[in-house]
Enzyme design. Sequence first.
Site, PDB file in Angstrom:
ATOM      1  N   HIS A  13      -6.727  -2.827   9.332  1.00 38.35           N
ATOM      2  CA  HIS A  13      -6.603  -3.843   9.140  1.00 38.35           C
ATOM      3  C   HIS A  13      -6.476  -4.812  10.256  1.00 38.35           C
ATOM      4  O   HIS A  13      -5.682  -5.307  10.877  1.00 38.35           O
ATOM      5  CB  HIS A  13      -4.742  -3.452   8.423  1.00 38.35           C
ATOM      6  CG  HIS A  13      -4.820  -3.177   7.739  1.00 38.35           C
ATOM      7  ND1 HIS A  13      -4.152  -3.525   6.065  1.00 38.35           N
ATOM      8  CD2 HIS A  13      -4.505  -1.777   7.111  1.00 38.35           C
ATOM      9  CE1 HIS A  13      -4.037  -2.917   5.297  1.00 38.35           C
ATOM     10  NE2 HIS A  13      -4.283  -1.498   6.065  1.00 38.35           N
TER      11      HIS A  13
ATOM     12  N   SER B  97       0.889  -1.319  -0.290  1.00 38.62           N
ATOM     13  CA  SER B  97      -0.066  -0.145   0.137  1.00 38.62           C
ATOM     14  C   SER B  97       1.234   1.734   0.297  1.00 38.62           C
ATOM     15  O   SER B  97       0.158   2.158   0.012  1.00 38.62           O
ATOM     16  CB  SER B  97      -0.812   0.365   0.740  1.00 38.62           C
ATOM     17  OG  SER B  97      -1.297  -0.665   0.894  1.00 38.62           O
TER      18      SER B  97
ATOM     19  N   GLU C   9      -5.965  -7.941   9.997  1.00 40.27           N
ATOM     20  CA  GLU C   9      -4.878  -9.476  10.171  1.00 40.27           C
ATOM     21  C   GLU C   9      -3.564  -8.552  11.342  1.00 40.27           C
ATOM     22  O   GLU C   9      -1.921  -9.276  11.329  1.00 40.27           O
ATOM     23  CB  GLU C   9      -3.792  -9.521   8.391  1.00 40.27           C
ATOM     24  CG  GLU C   9      -3.211  -8.599   7.499  1.00 40.27           C
ATOM     25  CD  GLU C   9      -3.880  -7.115   7.562  1.00 40.27           C
ATOM     26  OE1 GLU C   9      -3.430  -6.358   7.077  1.00 40.27           O
ATOM     27  OE2 GLU C   9      -5.558  -6.998   7.485  1.00 40.27           O
TER      28      GLU C   9
ATOM     29  N   CYS D  72      -9.860  -2.030   3.779  1.00 39.20           N
ATOM     30  CA  CYS D  72      -8.502  -0.647   3.146  1.00 39.20           C
ATOM     31  C   CYS D  72      -9.359   0.048   1.330  1.00 39.20           C
ATOM     32  O   CYS D  72     -10.003  -0.407   1.823  1.00 39.20           O
ATOM     33  CB  CYS D  72      -7.141  -0.813   3.366  1.00 39.20           C
ATOM     34  SG  CYS D  72      -6.037  -0.002   3.300  1.00 39.20           S
TER      35      CYS D  72
END
Length: 366
Positions: A331, A45, A333, A246
């Site tokens: 996020h 990103s 994760e 995202c």
Amino acid sequence: MKRQLILEDGSIYIGTAFGSSREAKGEVVFTTGMAGYQETLSDPSYCDQIITFTYPLIGNYGINQEDFESIEPAASGVIVNEACMKPSHWQYTSTLDELLKVKDIPGVYGIDTRALTRRIRIHGTLKGRICSMEADKETVVKELKEQTLPTDQVEKVSTRSPYTLPGRGKRVVLVDFGAKRGILRELIERGCDVTVVPYHVTSDEILRLNPDGVMLSNGPGDPTDVPEAVEMLKAILGKIPVFGICLGHQLLGLACGARTTKMKFGHRGVNHPVKNIENGKVMITSQNHGYTVDTVGFNNLDLVITHIAINDETIEGYRHKTYPAFSVQFHPEASPGPTDSNELFDDFLKMMSSSKNEGVSTCQSV
């Protein structure tokens, strides 16, 4: 050797060179994480961006083989206050400086990153160039002002062809807009059979794979630069459960009729508080985005806001009123960052099971 960072507003920051010796240009952004610099640097990103780390010491535990979020970091450059050249950690295999040299990423240390961050917060993200001391300021500033930010970042970081990570659980298609390894890890740990597909995958190609669900990954840049993904989502909504993260969150919003806007300086770091409106829980989250789903006109859509940012009340999550689809801007994760929102992957599995059992387009609250 001295090296300078020149911004489009004419400001100059002088420091010491490390990493690659080449020049680099890009959008200068800042991230507030105290740790996790390896994951941050390898997050796709950050494609074409110069990353400013606000924490004063970076590189103190070195680089290891476990914490990469991608094989090839896509960041343009690195700015730090102090770069540790002699790290101490039992797992480390190289220094930050050595990694930047291998990956051909230039860096500058010795810069007042607090002053640079304040400038970005006041003026918004700025284009900049890392260059030698011999570079002419007026020429560089002129070129930066005339420079148009790239629109092909997703194409740069997405997989070129599909591949599969076999599992015996739910069949998940992960649309790769610049997916972090952490997302794959969470799906694999839950036994999912994962097929990773390029960003330009069509709805027909997804439907032929007959998945239990579709996950939309994180990624760089402006979501309006990926119109093919929006059209794909319009065609599969209501047919397959969808979970966006995202950039995937922004693309799903566009497909549902929402608008997206560029933020002044974005959210980047691992300490962003987010409130779950539906249960009142506040989570500390990892974030990296410069665009947001706009609140203007949002209440007229078939979407319900589920999460908001505590700091600025921007939309951090929503679900569809009718279809099995939800997304979050942060996020879950947690690579790097806290694991407060990790349970959202379990919610996705429950949604896939519920939709399959009922055989109709219903959405579970998340």
